[in-house]
Design an enzyme around this catalytic site. Structure first.
Site: not given
Ligand code: CP3
Length: 324
Positions: A2, A6, A15, A52, A128
């Protein structure tokens, strides 16, 4: 790993403007903007699409929400009728918006920078869909062990839809793909072949049927000693490696044509500069540049100071220059 998120103030602003995480994912202009933000700040070589892995089950018809401080909340499946209701053919309106984002990013990205598209691997996405969010995966593991008919149908549908999703990303401008199996490490080694390697291979075969030789990175998190077997079984070009595993050990499991990606602990971005630099050196030492994509072992955490990311990138560049 990622890049957006945030820890970046400019991300939080966009966002907020979008309203929610999901609205951000489906707003091509804003999703393009947050994809490019880290590239403006840091001297990176590639961008990863902002989206995502849960976009796929959402497109298949399960309701999805990201709750503040709680993570994703996904509608669940629990039996064959639930799985048979899932869409797996035709067109998916959610994908159109993500593909549009990919196109916008590619045209906004400097030509020497690469764009990585992605999807989740079937085991992680299915877990999931069974659990409904980030939990201990006990239900999903029980289902995997019992292997009911509906579980295999679920994996097959996720494979099919993921291929559609990735082909669209390539058509729109993605130049490499990464497949995220974040929960692969939960599985006993005896199930890795059937639940991790095989469905990922089916996705890769589907993609390469249309785009022969297309570069693909497989991130099977937590499989330490099994990276080699998974790489061989899936014909990945590179394997993403979780933190706390020696990249040299993983290289030793791979044939010469396969590279490693990783694997600095994101926790090191929260400590002192000295420990960060020591960590960078220990990741880079003894791993040939030609077979290594420097990266974190997992995603950047929200309390990270962006200045530390800048220091990290500068340290990797310095190390590069000393060697070449
Ligand atoms: O740079 C990037 O942001 C790339 C895009 C990206 C996101 N999620 C955006 C995101 C990618 C490649 C992912 C992959 C993803 N999403 C995975 C596989 C990689 C890993 O982390 O193991 C998984 C399991 C998810 C599912 C997911 N998405 C979860 C469990 C969460 C919540 C966790 C958290 O940090 O709050 C997300 C939210 C998410 N996806 C965020 C981002 C930037 C955080 C939300 C935010 O910051 O607004």
């Amino acid at each position: 790993m990622r890049q957006a998120g945030r820890y970046l103030p400019e991300y939080k602003l966009v966002r907020q403007k979008a309203g929610s995480f999901l609205q951000l994912c489906y707003n091509p202009e804003l999703a393009c903007e947050v994809t490019l933000q880290p590239l403006r700040r840091f001297d990176l070589d590639a961008a990863i699409l902002f989206s995502d892995i849960l976009v796929v089950p959402h497109a298949m018809g399960l309701s999805l929400d990201f709750k503040e401080g709680e993570g994703p909340v996904l509608q669940t499946v629990a039996n064959l009728p639930d799985v048979e209701r899932l869409a797996f053919q035709g067109s998916f309106e959610q994908f159109d918006r993500v593909w549009e984002t990919v196109g916008l990013v590619r045209s906004g990205l400097a030509p020497h920078l690469s764009l990585i598209g992605f999807c989740g691997a079937p085991w992680t996405v299915a877990s999931y869909m069974i659990e409904g969010g980030s939990s201990d995966r006990k239900r999903a593991l029980a289902v995997a062990h019992e292997n009911p008919i509906w579980f295999q149908v679920l994996l097959d549908r996720v494979v099919q839809v993921s291929i559609v999703y990735l082909l669209g990303q390539i058509r729109a401008g993605a130049e490499a793909l990464q497949i995220f199996d974040s929960w692969a490490g939960d599985l006993p080694t005896g199930l890795l072949d059937r639940l991790v390697s095989l469905p990922i291979k089916q996705i890769i075969d589907g993609v390469r049927q249309a785009y022969p030789g297309f570069p693909i990175i497989v991130f099977a998190r937590g499989v330490a000693k099994s990276h080699g077997l998974i790489a061989e079984a899936t014909s990945a070009n590179a394997v993403g490696v979780e933190e706390d595993v020696s990249l040299r050990d993983v290289l030793g499991q791979l044939t010469e044509k396969v590279a490693v990606q990783g694997n600095l602990s994101p926790q090191l971005l929260l400590g002192s500069e000295a420990s960060l630099l020591a960590g960078v050196k220990s990741v880079l030492d003894g791993v040939p540049l030609s077979r290594h994509i420097f990266n974190l072992g997992h995603g950047i955490t929200p309390p990270t100071d962006p200045v530390m990311v800048e220091k990290l990138v500068a340290a990797v560049r310095r190390y590069d220059e000393e060697l070449v």
